[in-house]
Design a protein around this motif. Structure first.
Motif, short mmCIF file in Angstrom:
data_model
loop_
_atom_site.label_atom_id
_atom_site.label_comp_id
_atom_site.label_asym_id
_atom_site.label_seq_id
_atom_site.Cartn_x
_atom_site.Cartn_y
_atom_site.Cartn_z
N LEU A 330 0.38 8.98 77.36
CA LEU A 330 0.86 9.22 75.66
C LEU A 330 0.98 7.51 75.60
N GLU A 331 0.20 8.09 74.36
CA GLU A 331 0.86 6.63 73.02
C GLU A 331 2.64 6.07 73.08
N GLY A 332 2.43 5.27 73.49
CA GLY A 332 4.36 5.00 72.92
C GLY A 332 4.53 4.62 71.20
N ASP A 333 5.31 5.27 70.62
CA ASP A 333 5.75 5.17 69.48
C ASP A 333 7.00 4.89 68.28
N ASP A 334 7.44 4.33 67.45
CA ASP A 334 8.52 3.99 66.60
C ASP A 334 9.84 5.48 66.42
N ARG A 335 8.66 5.81 66.05
CA ARG A 335 9.83 7.01 65.36
C ARG A 335 11.39 7.25 66.07
N GLU A 336 12.43 7.59 65.12
CA GLU A 336 13.73 8.10 65.77
C GLU A 336 14.16 8.86 65.72
N GLU A 337 15.06 9.46 66.78
CA GLU A 337 16.26 10.58 66.95
C GLU A 337 16.97 10.65 67.74
N GLU A 338 18.18 10.98 66.89
CA GLU A 338 19.21 11.10 68.68
C GLU A 338 18.93 12.75 69.43
N LEU A 339 19.08 12.41 70.31
CA LEU A 339 19.27 14.59 71.07
C LEU A 339 20.24 14.10 72.06
N SER A 340 20.78 15.41 72.48
CA SER A 340 21.41 15.32 73.83
C SER A 340 20.73 16.29 74.82
N ILE A 341 21.68 15.99 75.82
CA ILE A 341 20.89 17.22 77.12
C ILE A 341 21.49 17.51 78.01
N ALA A 342 22.54 18.40 78.64
CA ALA A 342 23.26 18.86 79.74
C ALA A 342 22.91 19.15 81.02
N THR A 343 23.13 18.62 81.87
CA THR A 343 22.85 19.10 83.24
C THR A 343 23.76 19.11 83.97
N GLY A 344 23.16 19.97 85.70
CA GLY A 344 23.86 19.83 86.98
C GLY A 344 24.09 18.38 87.13
N ARG A 345 25.08 18.69 87.54
CA ARG A 345 25.74 16.98 88.46
C ARG A 345 24.57 16.47 89.52
N LEU A 346 23.91 17.60 90.17
CA LEU A 346 23.10 17.64 91.15
C LEU A 346 21.96 16.26 91.01
N ALA A 347 21.73 16.75 89.81
CA ALA A 347 20.72 16.12 89.38
C ALA A 347 20.74 14.96 88.30
N TYR A 348 21.55 14.67 87.65
CA TYR A 348 22.39 13.49 86.55
C TYR A 348 20.88 12.09 86.88
N GLU A 349 21.35 11.73 88.33
CA GLU A 349 20.75 10.18 88.26
C GLU A 349 19.38 10.80 87.65
N TYR A 350 18.68 11.42 88.26
CA TYR A 350 16.89 11.32 88.13
C TYR A 350 16.74 11.73 87.36
N LEU A 351 17.53 12.83 86.52
CA LEU A 351 17.43 12.35 84.42
C LEU A 351 17.57 11.42 83.85
N LYS A 352 18.72 11.16 83.94
CA LYS A 352 18.97 9.66 83.54
C LYS A 352 17.83 8.89 83.93
N GLY A 353 17.83 8.63 85.44
CA GLY A 353 15.90 8.06 85.75
C GLY A 353 14.78 7.73 84.62
N PHE A 354 14.15 9.47 84.52
CA PHE A 354 13.93 10.08 83.73
C PHE A 354 13.67 8.58 82.12
N LEU A 355 14.97 9.52 82.40
CA LEU A 355 14.72 8.79 80.28
C LEU A 355 15.18 7.81 80.30
N GLU A 356 15.46 6.69 81.15
CA GLU A 356 14.93 5.45 80.92
C GLU A 356 13.55 5.10 80.91
N GLN A 357 13.12 5.85 81.71
CA GLN A 357 11.20 5.49 81.85
C GLN A 357 10.75 5.98 79.91
N ILE A 358 11.04 6.45 80.03
CA ILE A 358 10.78 7.39 78.32
C ILE A 358 11.53 6.95 77.74
#
Length: 467
Positions: A330-358
């Protein structure tokens, strides 16, 4: 080509027809053989080549022929005898009962059964315990073999059904009788010998209970099951799930960090030994063990093609690779949006890492990630798939949610938009005043869900469920 013989029948023949077990047709695919024959919803399939059909496997087996003779009972009671040259084609029929049979309930009372740990007052379907070998082939369910007759095993071998997924738990016969609360549970293990001799592919599962089938017992089970390689293709070890509703049940203890470390050590030692001997790692600890132990996940190659995803083995490793691969395209862009995700505690730290990459590539995306504490079943339950709608709404009330809320499909009943406690997606949307997107659980789906606003069209579960 076909020939059709219609019979109105005498009263005696009509009485005999009523005695025949019919399978009601729900739908007929347009353009299919069944459609060309004039078959309609409501018609009943009585026999194929004179054989009454026990279930869907009989149906699939008997239609695999150059020509067949089919007996149909129409809605008005008239019988059609059809001679069909179908050249091994499907007839295009879907039946009211997908299994074409009643589901078989479980005869065991396992000391770790999660259904016994459910509170009262939930919908009836949540309390049904199935131990039906046919669902092993249709849906990937794991079965204990205690609910199977010799005829059942013969059918699996004769029909070449595969793979069969087996809830082993232990190969110690006496211990298995104790764990399953069934005096025949130890003898049922002999069915694996017959399946092995017939070359039937198998997968195994071990629900590990502290101080019961762990440690030396786990090693014994792995060694015993490894004798079935290559027919036994893989075995997973998963930690027992304990809810807060265990009054009157066997006193099981939670799996500790030390238990998780010891289990991983046993599994990885056997992986090395078996890979050197057979070229397969064979035995796999679930992601939950690695998270609890604080150990890094195994590399991709050690998962042998991710054959145990449904048991929580390798899901996070696979998703990690999929996220990285998707972002690289994917080509990066500067579009802005605020959103939210809910998950279980088990996967939380991994999803947090994925979001940092994004965010490195798409800095305009502000994503609030919320780990939901399972107050309904108890805080020891950390997977997303057991989160209730009420827990979700209570814990997200008043939190910044942005333009939309993303939820994983595993939170919902399969094929529907309903949580375990019968709360609907629409009720969550109304209570939180935010659109709710349901996302499948692959890495690509996750990235796309974050980057691209979706409609609220239903997105039903396909593939694996992130824990």
């Amino acid at each position: 080509m076909l020939s059709l013989k219609k019979t109105e029948g005498t009263q005696e023949e009509g009485d005999q027809a009523i005695m025949k077990k019919g399978h009601v047709i729900k739908s007929v695919d347009p353009g299919s053989i069944g459609d060309e024959l004039g078959l309609e919803p409501g018609d009943e399939l009585l026999t194929i080549d004179g054989h009454q059909l026990e279930d869907i496997f009989d149906y699939e087996y008997y239609i695999q022929s150059e020509s067949i003779e089919v007996l149909i009972r129409k809605a008005d009671g008239e019988e059609w005898e059809l001679d069909i040259e179908n050249d091994y084609e499907d007839l295009g029929l879907t039946f009211e009962n997908g299994l074409m049979s009643d589901y078989r309930s479980c005869r065991n009372k396992c000391i770790f059964c999660f259904i016994d740990q459910m509170p009262k007052g939930m919908r009836d379907t949540l309390y049904f315990k199935d131990d039906d070998s046919r669902l092993s082939f249709l849906q990937g369910n794991y079965v204990t073999l205690t609910n199977m007759s010799r005829k059942d095993i013969d059918r699996i071998i004769d029909f070449k059904l595969a793979p069969i997924n087996i809830s082993v738990h232990t190969t110690n016969p006496k211990l298995r009788c104790k764990m399953l609360n069934n005096r025949f549970a130890g003898d049922a293990l002999k069915n694996m010998d017959r399946l092995f001799k017939a070359g039937t592919p198998m997968n195994g599962q071990i629900v590990m209970c502290r101080n019961i089938n762990d440690g030396k017992e786990l090693e014994r089970t792995i060694e015993d099951l490894s004798k079935y390689i290559p027919c036994m293709e893989s075995v997973s070890v998963v930690p027992v799930g304990l809810s807060k509703f265990r009054e009157g049940l066997y006193p099981l203890e939670p799996i500790t960090r030390e238990d998780a470390i010891n289990t991983i050590d046993i599994v990885e030692q056997w992986q090395k030994k078996l890979y050197d001997r057979y070229g397969t790692h064979f035995i796999h600890a679930s992601d939950e063990f690695y998270i609890l132990a604080g150990r890094p996940l195994p590399e991709t190659e050690r998962y042998d093609g991710f054959v145990q995803l449904e048991n929580g083995v390798g899901m996070i490793r696979l998703m990690t690779a999929e996220v990285e691969e998707t972002l690289a395209k994917l080509e990066g862009d500067d579009r802005e949006e605020e959103l939210s995700i809910a998950t279980g505690r088990l996967a939380y730290e991994y999803l947090k890492g994925f979001l940092e990459q994004i965010r490195k590539k798409f800095p305009g995306r502000i994503v609030h990630l919320y780990p939901i504490v399972n107050r309904f079943f108890g805080e020891q339950i950390t997977v997303a798939g057991l989160i209730t709608g009420r827990d979700l709404m209570e814990q997200l009330q008043g939190k910044p949610l942005g333009s939309r809320l993303i939820l994983p499909s595993c939170m919902f009943r399969s094929g529907e938009e309903v949580f375990l406690d019968d709360v609907t997606r629409q009720e969550v949307k109304t209570a939180l005043q935010v659109p709710v997107n349901i996302v499948k659980s692959s890495g690509q789906d996750f990235v796309n869900a974050v980057l691209y606003p979706q409609s609220e069209a239903p997105v039903f579960y396909e593939g694996y469920e992130l824990p």
